[in-house]
Design a protein around this motif. Sequence first.
Motif, PDB file in Angstrom:
ATOM      1  N   ASP A   1      26.603  65.150  31.145  1.00  0.00           N
ATOM      2  CA  ASP A   1      25.649  64.642  32.145  1.00  0.00           C
ATOM      3  C   ASP A   1      25.838  63.155  32.417  1.00  0.00           C
ATOM      4  OD1 ASP A   1      24.569  67.164  32.217  1.00  0.00           O
ATOM      5  OD2 ASP A   1      22.964  66.713  30.783  1.00  0.00           O
ATOM      6  N   LEU A   2      26.611  62.462  31.584  1.00  0.00           N
ATOM      7  CA  LEU A   2      26.832  61.026  31.760  1.00  0.00           C
ATOM      8  C   LEU A   2      28.104  60.789  32.555  1.00  0.00           C
ATOM      9  CD1 LEU A   2      26.100  59.844  28.096  1.00  0.00           C
ATOM     10  CD2 LEU A   2      24.513  59.859  30.021  1.00  0.00           C
ATOM     11  N   SER A   3      28.238  59.582  33.076  1.00  0.00           N
ATOM     12  CA  SER A   3      29.487  59.219  33.759  1.00  0.00           C
ATOM     13  C   SER A   3      30.576  59.020  32.721  1.00  0.00           C
ATOM     14  CB  SER A   3      29.284  57.931  34.561  1.00  0.00           C
ATOM     15  OG  SER A   3      29.048  56.842  33.677  1.00  0.00           O
ATOM     16  N   PRO A   4      31.835  59.279  33.067  1.00  0.00           N
ATOM     17  CA  PRO A   4      32.927  59.109  32.095  1.00  0.00           C
ATOM     18  C   PRO A   4      32.990  57.701  31.509  1.00  0.00           C
ATOM     19  CG  PRO A   4      33.692  60.311  34.024  1.00  0.00           C
ATOM     20  CD  PRO A   4      32.310  59.818  34.347  1.00  0.00           C
ATOM     21  N   GLU A   5      32.501  56.692  32.283  1.00  0.00           N
ATOM     22  CA  GLU A   5      32.544  55.316  31.778  1.00  0.00           C
ATOM     23  C   GLU A   5      31.494  55.091  30.685  1.00  0.00           C
ATOM     24  OE1 GLU A   5      32.179  56.094  35.000  1.00  0.00           O
ATOM     25  OE2 GLU A   5      34.279  55.781  35.611  1.00  0.00           O
ATOM     26  N   ASN A   6      30.372  55.768  30.784  1.00  0.00           N
ATOM     27  CA  ASN A   6      29.290  55.569  29.806  1.00  0.00           C
ATOM     28  C   ASN A   6      29.343  56.560  28.641  1.00  0.00           C
ATOM     29  OD1 ASN A   6      28.170  53.456  31.316  1.00  0.00           O
ATOM     30  ND2 ASN A   6      26.998  54.870  32.599  1.00  0.00           N
ATOM     31  N   ALA A   7      29.933  57.705  28.855  1.00  0.00           N
ATOM     32  CA  ALA A   7      29.994  58.718  27.795  1.00  0.00           C
ATOM     33  C   ALA A   7      31.057  58.327  26.780  1.00  0.00           C
ATOM     34  CB  ALA A   7      30.305  60.086  28.402  1.00  0.00           C
TER      35      ALA A   7
ATOM     36  N   ALA B   1      28.041  67.783  25.374  1.00  0.00           N
ATOM     37  CA  ALA B   1      26.797  67.026  25.223  1.00  0.00           C
ATOM     38  C   ALA B   1      26.758  65.796  26.115  1.00  0.00           C
ATOM     39  CB  ALA B   1      26.600  66.627  23.761  1.00  0.00           C
ATOM     40  N   VAL B   2      27.935  65.214  26.412  1.00  0.00           N
ATOM     41  CA  VAL B   2      27.968  63.985  27.233  1.00  0.00           C
ATOM     42  C   VAL B   2      28.315  64.293  28.689  1.00  0.00           C
ATOM     43  CG1 VAL B   2      28.605  62.566  25.255  1.00  0.00           C
ATOM     44  CG2 VAL B   2      30.405  63.545  26.683  1.00  0.00           C
TER      45      VAL B   2
ATOM     46  N   ARG C   1      35.035  58.676  26.902  1.00  0.00           N
ATOM     47  CA  ARG C   1      36.005  57.891  26.135  1.00  0.00           C
ATOM     48  C   ARG C   1      36.054  58.427  24.704  1.00  0.00           C
ATOM     49  NH1 ARG C   1      33.950  52.330  25.791  1.00  0.00           N
ATOM     50  NH2 ARG C   1      31.921  53.305  26.179  1.00  0.00           N
ATOM     51  N   LEU C   2      37.255  58.551  24.145  1.00  0.00           N
ATOM     52  CA  LEU C   2      37.437  59.029  22.773  1.00  0.00           C
ATOM     53  C   LEU C   2      37.834  57.836  21.904  1.00  0.00           C
ATOM     54  CD1 LEU C   2      37.500  61.453  20.840  1.00  0.00           C
ATOM     55  CD2 LEU C   2      39.920  61.740  21.420  1.00  0.00           C
ATOM     56  N   ILE C   3      36.954  57.461  20.962  1.00  0.00           N
ATOM     57  CA  ILE C   3      37.180  56.285  20.114  1.00  0.00           C
ATOM     58  C   ILE C   3      37.355  56.762  18.675  1.00  0.00           C
ATOM     59  CG2 ILE C   3      36.200  54.103  19.305  1.00  0.00           C
ATOM     60  CD1 ILE C   3      34.538  54.129  21.941  1.00  0.00           C
ATOM     61  N   THR C   4      38.450  56.380  18.062  1.00  0.00           N
ATOM     62  CA  THR C   4      38.766  56.879  16.710  1.00  0.00           C
ATOM     63  C   THR C   4      38.800  55.741  15.694  1.00  0.00           C
ATOM     64  OG1 THR C   4      41.162  56.701  17.093  1.00  0.00           O
ATOM     65  CG2 THR C   4      40.094  58.799  17.643  1.00  0.00           C
TER      66      THR C   4
ATOM     67  N   ILE D   1      31.803  62.985  13.598  1.00  0.00           N
ATOM     68  CA  ILE D   1      31.971  63.026  15.051  1.00  0.00           C
ATOM     69  C   ILE D   1      30.606  62.764  15.681  1.00  0.00           C
ATOM     70  CG2 ILE D   1      32.594  64.468  17.025  1.00  0.00           C
ATOM     71  CD1 ILE D   1      34.621  65.875  15.257  1.00  0.00           C
ATOM     72  N   ARG D   2      30.546  61.678  16.459  1.00  0.00           N
ATOM     73  CA  ARG D   2      29.272  61.227  17.034  1.00  0.00           C
ATOM     74  C   ARG D   2      29.421  61.105  18.556  1.00  0.00           C
ATOM     75  NH1 ARG D   2      25.250  57.398  14.914  1.00  0.00           N
ATOM     76  NH2 ARG D   2      26.619  57.126  13.098  1.00  0.00           N
ATOM     77  N   ASP D   3      28.387  61.548  19.262  1.00  0.00           N
ATOM     78  CA  ASP D   3      28.374  61.375  20.720  1.00  0.00           C
ATOM     79  C   ASP D   3      27.069  60.710  21.149  1.00  0.00           C
ATOM     80  OD1 ASP D   3      26.277  63.390  21.743  1.00  0.00           O
ATOM     81  OD2 ASP D   3      27.520  64.676  20.505  1.00  0.00           O
ATOM     82  N   ASN D   4      27.032  60.205  22.369  1.00  0.00           N
ATOM     83  CA  ASN D   4      25.816  59.583  22.902  1.00  0.00           C
ATOM     84  C   ASN D   4      25.235  60.431  24.018  1.00  0.00           C
ATOM     85  OD1 ASN D   4      27.850  59.100  24.749  1.00  0.00           O
ATOM     86  ND2 ASN D   4      27.105  57.061  25.330  1.00  0.00           N
ATOM     87  N   GLY D   5      25.339  61.751  23.830  1.00  0.00           N
ATOM     88  CA  GLY D   5      24.900  62.684  24.866  1.00  0.00           C
ATOM     89  C   GLY D   5      23.431  63.019  24.814  1.00  0.00           C
ATOM     90  N   ARG D   6      23.102  64.224  25.300  1.00  0.00           N
ATOM     91  CA  ARG D   6      21.701  64.593  25.501  1.00  0.00           C
ATOM     92  C   ARG D   6      20.941  64.803  24.198  1.00  0.00           C
ATOM     93  NH1 ARG D   6      24.578  69.473  26.678  1.00  0.00           N
ATOM     94  NH2 ARG D   6      24.985  68.676  28.768  1.00  0.00           N
ATOM     95  N   GLY D   7      21.615  65.115  23.108  1.00  0.00           N
ATOM     96  CA  GLY D   7      20.944  65.302  21.828  1.00  0.00           C
ATOM     97  C   GLY D   7      20.153  66.595  21.763  1.00  0.00           C
ATOM     98  N   MET D   8      19.514  66.817  20.625  1.00  0.00           N
ATOM     99  CA  MET D   8      18.746  68.044  20.398  1.00  0.00           C
ATOM    100  C   MET D   8      17.405  67.721  19.764  1.00  0.00           C
ATOM    101  SD  MET D   8      21.633  70.645  18.827  1.00  0.00           S
ATOM    102  CE  MET D   8      22.372  69.432  17.727  1.00  0.00           C
ATOM    103  N   GLY D   9      16.401  68.490  20.145  1.00  0.00           N
ATOM    104  CA  GLY D   9      15.097  68.379  19.504  1.00  0.00           C
ATOM    105  C   GLY D   9      15.080  69.140  18.194  1.00  0.00           C
TER     106      GLY D   9
END
Length: 508
Positions: free
Chosen positions: A414-420, A411-412, A379-382, A439-447
């Motif tokens: 790996d998630l389902s389209p509903e949760n990403a 980055a997202v 989902r793209l939220i602006t 620009i922020r995502d809730n994906g896998r992130g980085m170490g």
Amino acid sequence: MSARKHPDTDASEAADPTCASTILAALPDLVLELDSRATIRAHHTGSPTAVLADPPETLQDHTLRDLLPRATADRLQSALTDALTLQQNVTLECFIPHEQNLASIEARIAPISTERALIILRDVTAAFRERNNLRQSEQRFRALVENLPGVVYRCRMDEDWSAIFISERIEELVGLPAIDFTEQRTSLEQVTHPEDRSDIRSEITSAVARHEPFDLHYRMIHADGSIRHIWERGRAVYAGVDQITYLDGAIFDVTDLHRLRQRVLTSSKMAAVGSLAAGVAHEINNPLAIVLANLEFVTEELVAIHQAYAADHVVTEAVDDIQQAIIKVQTGIDRVRSIIDDLRSFSDAAQSRAEHLDMARLTSWALRRAEPRVLPVARLITHIDDVPQVWASEIGVVQTIWNLIDNAADAVSDLSPENARIDVTLKLSDREDCVLLEIRDNGRGMGEDVLARAFEPFFTTQGIGDGAGLGLFVCQGLVAGMGGDISVESTPGQGTRVRVFLPTAPAQ
């Protein structure tokens, strides 16, 4: 038997009534004895014209109001009353007409009893004018100093550069008032960046030894923690040949000039890198076109061979193996083409000119064009505010947004389209004269290890053939070329936030 006094002793102890009068007559002051009503009961025999403009033949039995302007006489009468009441000396300064001018008179009143007092009137006009001229000169100097675009100082050449004088503009520069420096609550040494202190001392010491002025470029630290870039010009003042009394100089805040110089330098580098990228893309693209043309020819020939020898299984299997190898070659070529496209975009943006841009409109347009590649995976939220125009390259801004959106979408994945989800925010930044694109995502992130290399060219965490590793590198170059700044924050398993700061446009 009583002791006899020496004749000289008797003579010296005898009172001489004319002695005090002679001394008083020689004074330039007018000495009066007044009663409580300010009536003159006695005065010295000197000429009163030294103080009074038009004195009567005798001053005896006259009041102060007879001799002085009413306002002046009333002030002296009030002071006389205070002196007699409190039995304390009183000193004041007043003005009286004298030779077509106003004379400044100092009056000293000393009580000699509860009903009588001596008043000494002295003409201090010359001293008053000198003090007034000095005060006006000081005011002019202070006004000049405070209107200068820098900080003027005089300090000792000691370990802390202790300030003897420093102008009020120092507060604008470091956030501390001038009095903190002159009263030694802080020092110029303490507000200087620690990394620059030894170089400053070395340069000043060297200039002082040569009896030459010194020019310094260094950093100061503001009370809010920000860094100010400084240009300082000064010289030592000597009491003797080599005896230094203090240092005089001026300090100028050149932070904006430093930033401008860095932007020009960055723009020049970006233009150079852009030219290089364009050249590399061109040089790679030419032989790549030859390879593609020959691959197409080989593919056509293989199809013909396959048809001609369809009954020969050995030949057809060999042709199939060759065709599979060609497909892999084409996949590699597609990746090279992707890199060339990134280099071309980088080149176009690096060499494009900055202009006034409506950031809200441009961001909305870029996001609409990016929706087809985002919506299948997230989902793209602006959140787009009405922000001031920015001074940037349109190609650079659009390319930056698209690259960051592509990174977030990956980055997202790996998630389902509903949760990403991918959040894009545009607002006025807390930084002065800057607009913030986040620009922020809730994906896998980085170490931390990956984050430390995020802006390296060709560094990627994707599989072989899945990414060129130029996204953030290109974005950093584009943003820096537009005079902005980019930062990345990321937590494994929680997502990534990229913040882009772009300068607002100057007034048209």
